[in-house]
Design a protein around this motif. Sequence first.
Motif, mmCIF file in Angstrom:
data_model
loop_
_atom_site.group_PDB
_atom_site.id
_atom_site.type_symbol
_atom_site.label_atom_id
_atom_site.label_comp_id
_atom_site.label_asym_id
_atom_site.label_seq_id
_atom_site.Cartn_x
_atom_site.Cartn_y
_atom_site.Cartn_z
ATOM 1 N N GLY A 96 -5.726 9.838 1.413
ATOM 2 C CA GLY A 96 -6.573 8.291 1.236
ATOM 3 C C GLY A 96 -5.210 7.082 1.178
ATOM 4 N N PHE A 97 -5.873 6.110 0.897
ATOM 5 C CA PHE A 97 -4.399 4.564 0.516
ATOM 6 C C PHE A 97 -4.714 4.286 -0.268
ATOM 7 N N LEU A 98 -4.385 3.679 -1.162
ATOM 8 C CA LEU A 98 -3.861 2.581 -2.318
ATOM 9 C C LEU A 98 -3.383 1.289 -2.540
ATOM 10 N N CYS A 99 -3.909 0.610 -2.590
ATOM 11 C CA CYS A 99 -3.247 -1.057 -1.973
ATOM 12 C C CYS A 99 -3.023 -1.521 -3.045
ATOM 13 N N VAL A 100 -1.408 -1.822 -3.748
ATOM 14 C CA VAL A 100 -1.028 -2.152 -4.983
ATOM 15 C C VAL A 100 0.345 -3.819 -4.981
ATOM 16 N N ASN A 101 0.712 -3.940 -5.635
ATOM 17 C CA ASN A 101 1.426 -5.434 -5.605
ATOM 18 C C ASN A 101 2.854 -5.005 -4.869
ATOM 19 N N ASP A 102 3.491 -4.116 -5.261
ATOM 20 C CA ASP A 102 4.279 -3.551 -5.211
ATOM 21 C C ASP A 102 4.407 -1.893 -4.777
ATOM 22 N N GLY A 103 5.068 -2.358 -2.954
ATOM 23 C CA GLY A 103 4.200 -0.588 -2.611
ATOM 24 C C GLY A 103 5.830 0.102 -2.570
ATOM 25 N N PRO A 104 6.994 -0.866 -2.531
ATOM 26 C CA PRO A 104 7.750 0.425 -2.200
ATOM 27 C C PRO A 104 8.145 0.475 -4.256
ATOM 28 N N ALA A 105 8.065 0.036 -4.718
ATOM 29 C CA ALA A 105 8.320 0.066 -6.667
ATOM 30 C C ALA A 105 6.939 1.074 -7.126
ATOM 31 N N ARG A 123 -0.342 -14.277 -3.106
ATOM 32 C CA ARG A 123 0.553 -14.377 -4.279
ATOM 33 C C ARG A 123 2.173 -13.328 -3.520
ATOM 34 N N ASP A 124 0.734 -11.732 -2.934
ATOM 35 C CA ASP A 124 1.212 -10.276 -2.336
ATOM 36 C C ASP A 124 0.120 -10.128 -1.275
ATOM 37 N N PRO A 125 0.442 -8.995 -0.791
ATOM 38 C CA PRO A 125 -0.137 -8.031 0.441
ATOM 39 C C PRO A 125 -1.209 -7.853 -0.526
ATOM 40 N N ARG A 126 -1.592 -6.931 -1.689
ATOM 41 C CA ARG A 126 -2.733 -6.614 -2.112
ATOM 42 C C ARG A 126 -3.738 -7.877 -2.368
ATOM 43 N N ALA A 135 0.536 -1.460 0.129
ATOM 44 C CA ALA A 135 -0.104 -0.048 -0.573
ATOM 45 C C ALA A 135 0.358 1.391 0.410
ATOM 46 N N VAL A 136 0.037 2.459 -0.683
ATOM 47 C CA VAL A 136 0.924 3.679 -0.701
ATOM 48 C C VAL A 136 0.006 4.566 -0.050
ATOM 49 N N ALA A 137 0.108 5.731 0.903
ATOM 50 C CA ALA A 137 -0.772 6.200 0.915
ATOM 51 C C ALA A 137 -0.722 7.724 0.879
ATOM 52 N N VAL A 138 -1.546 8.794 1.077
ATOM 53 C CA VAL A 138 -0.804 10.334 1.354
ATOM 54 C C VAL A 138 -1.959 10.757 2.515
ATOM 55 N N ALA A 139 -1.696 11.201 3.136
ATOM 56 C CA ALA A 139 -2.658 11.908 4.854
ATOM 57 C C ALA A 139 -1.646 13.231 5.078
ATOM 58 N N TRP A 140 -3.067 14.181 5.367
ATOM 59 C CA TRP A 140 -2.718 15.560 6.113
ATOM 60 C C TRP A 140 -3.071 15.196 7.465
ATOM 61 N N PRO A 141 -2.597 14.519 8.700
ATOM 62 C CA PRO A 141 -2.873 14.709 10.281
ATOM 63 C C PRO A 141 -2.460 16.040 10.338
ATOM 64 N N ASP A 142 -2.763 16.242 11.818
ATOM 65 C CA ASP A 142 -2.914 17.585 12.999
ATOM 66 C C ASP A 142 -2.325 17.231 13.709
ATOM 67 N N VAL A 143 -1.301 17.111 14.668
ATOM 68 C CA VAL A 143 -0.126 16.892 15.464
ATOM 69 C C VAL A 143 -1.200 17.259 16.580
ATOM 70 N N SER A 144 -0.953 19.700 16.309
ATOM 71 C CA SER A 144 -1.890 19.605 17.390
ATOM 72 C C SER A 144 -3.168 18.925 17.623
ATOM 73 N N ARG A 145 -3.751 18.954 16.680
ATOM 74 C CA ARG A 145 -5.020 18.702 17.033
ATOM 75 C C ARG A 145 -5.479 17.033 17.991
#
Length: 463
Positions: free
Chosen positions: A395-404, A269-272, A52-62
């Motif tokens: 959000g996040f996206l499931c892929v067969n090979d996250g680092p690639a 065969r893979d995590p996805r 998986a690969v993901a993009v998030a915008w967390p608010d640490v102070s909140r």
Amino acid sequence: MWTRRESWGGAVTPTGDAPLNAYETGLRPVTGRRRRVGEEGPRPVFSVAPGAVAVAWPDVSRAERTAERLQEADRKRASDLGRYLAEYVGDPAEDEPTRVIAEWSAKSRARMTRTLAELDFGPLLRLGLRLPMSTLTYPGDWLLVAPTGKAVKVHMKAWRKRFERAWGFPPLGIWKLEFQRRGAPHIHFWGPEPEGTAGELRRLTQRRYRPAVGDGLTYRKWLSVVWTDIVFAEVEADPDADQEHVAEQKRRHLLAGTGVDFREGERMRDPRRLAVYFTKHGSYGAKEYQNQVPEAWAEPGKGPGRFWGYWGLESAAVAVEIDPAAAVWAARLLRRYAAAQGRTDLTRDKRGFVTAERRIRTTRQTTTQRVDTRTGTIRYRKSRVPVVRMRGGRGFLCVNDGPAVAAQLARAVDRLDWVPVAPLPAPLDPDRPRPESIHPTCESCGHRLDPRLAAAGGRHLGC
């Protein structure tokens, strides 16, 4: 090349030489836009996992303020309890449960999909054992042995202890709770198949060997005997139960109460693929009944609890804070990539030649409520709408090979010339006045201005 074990284990480089560092994903960290010390607000974070690969915008102070409020509420609750115990003798009565669980929620499905795609399956693969799909079911009169969801969790806990005692290592893998059409629960467990016979290690290492139920049997036979013994242990000790009926139910359950499927296990065969397999019933209406709680459990205090979980595995996701502009474009690229992964439907003639192809996007079923303003009648209309991933730039996206995928995404983002790459600003002298802003502003409205517009004229297009 990626091998099966390398892609399943922790986040590693495509060559499999060294572990993947958060700053080696290729996406540059925050450089041109350095936040001031103490500045609040959401910050873009890019995370990479084996599947998986993901993009998030967390608010640490909140989040910190929320945690402080929860701690203060806990202290107040403990203080009130202390005053109650000082005034009255005995503990206060516990609140009766009021929550009713009727189905497997959509949020829980999404959390399971992402969690399974982020797990490190290295410890499981290093065992070197086959990984079948084991199924644990309940007898025909299942309410006799599992009147509530808590009873099923007790059976699962007992099975874990017996597994470790019989085979010498704790069970590692993933489990999922589902329901049959008749309402009976059953558990799918994807994990290793131990070699040899049960209790063999204990017999060779212990001075005083005490035989247990299932010792001397292979895994398939041991699973059937031990699970039947666990399920009927409590009801057999009940003097008020009809023992003849219990004996007949136990005899039938011993013959067809468990199953070990190697074909389903080899499909992972893979995590996805693993994450999608455990959520497949949420995508097809024909299997949706397996996620509906039976009426006998649809009462307060009788719910199933958790629908899924994992044993002995940990997350392998790594995260790094990146530039906001890079985060926006990374989310756009991932959203377009997800939209391009739809299924292709091919139309063939009688001879088998392809005459046309049609792209089919992934859809989900929704229910819309419509109210007749004249009569007040409420109607529900079901429809299917396209699934949009990375909505809102997160959000996040499931892929067969996250680092690639992360490496390819980094190369695509690096080709954009607008990403600020200015060096980090030097620390400000406390005696000097701080600048009002480190970003260019519009000469007319005073709002923040894009660097490209600042170089062109210094104003917004509408100013």
